[in-house]
Design a protein around this motif. Structure first.
Motif, mmCIF file in Angstrom:
data_model
loop_
_atom_site.group_PDB
_atom_site.id
_atom_site.type_symbol
_atom_site.label_atom_id
_atom_site.label_comp_id
_atom_site.label_asym_id
_atom_site.label_seq_id
_atom_site.Cartn_x
_atom_site.Cartn_y
_atom_site.Cartn_z
ATOM 1 N N TYR A 113 0.833 -1.201 0.000
ATOM 2 C CA TYR A 113 0.000 0.000 0.000
ATOM 3 C C TYR A 113 0.869 1.253 0.000
ATOM 4 O O TYR A 113 1.755 1.409 0.837
ATOM 5 C CB TYR A 113 -0.913 0.000 1.229
ATOM 6 N N ASP A 114 0.571 2.162 -0.910
ATOM 7 C CA ASP A 114 1.338 3.400 -1.021
ATOM 8 C C ASP A 114 0.794 4.517 -0.140
ATOM 9 O O ASP A 114 1.539 5.421 0.241
ATOM 10 C CB ASP A 114 1.353 3.883 -2.474
ATOM 11 N N TYR A 115 -0.481 4.478 0.164
ATOM 12 C CA TYR A 115 -1.105 5.608 0.844
ATOM 13 C C TYR A 115 -1.618 5.190 2.222
ATOM 14 O O TYR A 115 -2.276 4.140 2.357
ATOM 15 C CB TYR A 115 -2.251 6.170 -0.001
ATOM 16 N N TRP A 116 -1.319 6.034 3.200
ATOM 17 C CA TRP A 116 -1.628 5.728 4.599
ATOM 18 C C TRP A 116 -2.224 6.936 5.290
ATOM 19 O O TRP A 116 -1.864 8.078 4.995
ATOM 20 C CB TRP A 116 -0.351 5.320 5.338
ATOM 21 N N GLY A 117 -3.118 6.660 6.248
ATOM 22 C CA GLY A 117 -3.600 7.707 7.119
ATOM 23 C C GLY A 117 -2.641 7.927 8.273
ATOM 24 O O GLY A 117 -1.619 7.239 8.401
ATOM 25 N N GLN A 118 -3.001 8.855 9.142
ATOM 26 C CA GLN A 118 -2.133 9.221 10.259
ATOM 27 C C GLN A 118 -2.319 8.316 11.456
ATOM 28 O O GLN A 118 -1.495 8.334 12.372
ATOM 29 C CB GLN A 118 -2.393 10.683 10.665
ATOM 30 N N GLY A 119 -3.378 7.549 11.460
ATOM 31 C CA GLY A 119 -3.631 6.609 12.546
ATOM 32 C C GLY A 119 -4.590 7.158 13.582
ATOM 33 O O GLY A 119 -4.684 8.376 13.787
ATOM 34 N N THR A 120 -5.303 6.251 14.223
ATOM 35 C CA THR A 120 -6.207 6.615 15.313
ATOM 36 C C THR A 120 -6.037 5.588 16.434
ATOM 37 O O THR A 120 -5.969 4.388 16.177
ATOM 38 C CB THR A 120 -7.672 6.698 14.829
ATOM 39 N N GLN A 121 -5.947 6.069 17.654
ATOM 40 C CA GLN A 121 -5.659 5.202 18.810
ATOM 41 C C GLN A 121 -6.928 4.496 19.271
ATOM 42 O O GLN A 121 -7.970 5.134 19.485
ATOM 43 C CB GLN A 121 -5.085 6.023 19.954
ATOM 44 N N VAL A 122 -6.808 3.199 19.455
ATOM 45 C CA VAL A 122 -7.869 2.397 20.067
ATOM 46 C C VAL A 122 -7.293 1.771 21.326
ATOM 47 O O VAL A 122 -6.268 1.079 21.271
ATOM 48 C CB VAL A 122 -8.368 1.307 19.103
ATOM 49 N N THR A 123 -7.941 2.006 22.456
ATOM 50 C CA THR A 123 -7.504 1.452 23.725
ATOM 51 C C THR A 123 -8.656 0.683 24.342
ATOM 52 O O THR A 123 -9.743 1.240 24.521
ATOM 53 C CB THR A 123 -7.030 2.545 24.678
ATOM 54 N N VAL A 124 -8.404 -0.586 24.636
ATOM 55 C CA VAL A 124 -9.428 -1.445 25.219
ATOM 56 C C VAL A 124 -8.980 -1.803 26.634
ATOM 57 O O VAL A 124 -7.932 -2.437 26.815
ATOM 58 C CB VAL A 124 -9.647 -2.718 24.386
ATOM 59 N N SER A 125 -9.759 -1.423 27.607
ATOM 60 C CA SER A 125 -9.423 -1.695 29.002
ATOM 61 C C SER A 125 -10.066 -2.993 29.460
ATOM 62 O O SER A 125 -11.151 -3.351 29.013
ATOM 63 C CB SER A 125 -9.881 -0.545 29.886
ATOM 64 N N SER A 126 -9.379 -3.660 30.363
ATOM 65 C CA SER A 126 -9.889 -4.956 30.850
ATOM 66 C C SER A 126 -10.800 -4.772 32.042
ATOM 67 O O SER A 126 -10.915 -3.708 32.609
ATOM 68 C CB SER A 126 -8.717 -5.861 31.210
#
Length: 126
Positions: A113-126
């Protein structure tokens, strides 16, 4: 100029759901295969899900199959990742990616893949 912009990340308890979206611009979206990858702390970027440009076939890594669903809306140039039954091990930065020339044998590889987004954080707590 191609841009991919993710949204929808956040903090959720185990067993909860999140919906990630990625809006693309600067490209003829319907011609592009799209994918989601993730990178957890200290880990390499790993494949999560992908959808070919024709929209008919989807691909998932084993750990999310049955819990996550990738979909696309070509009219809105958007790819979505619905994440259900989230687990702490799903915690990561999630990235969307796009490319016009992804062959099937490479669809799970970040290098395809040539094109990427900046990312988004996903945090799952137990």
């Amino acid at each position: 100029q191609v841009q991919l912009v993710e949204s929808g990340g956040g903090l959720v308890q185990a067993g909860g759901s999140l919906r990630l979206s990625c809006v693309a611009s600067g490209l003829t979206f319907r011609r592009y295969s799209v994918a989601w990858f993730r990178q957890g702390p200290g880990n390499e970027r790993e494949f999560v899900a992908a959808m070919r440009s024709n929209g008919g076939h989807t691909y998932y890594t084993d750990s999310v199959r049955g819990r996550f669903t990738i979909s696309r809306d070509n009219a809105k140039a958007t790819v979505t990742l619905q994440m259900n039954s989230l687990k702490p091990e799903d915690t990561a930065v999630y990235y969307c990616a796009a490319d016009q020339g992804v062959i099937l044998s490479s669809i799970r590889q970040a290098g395809a893949y040539d094109y990427w987004g900046q990312g988004t954080q996903v945090t799952v707590s137990s």
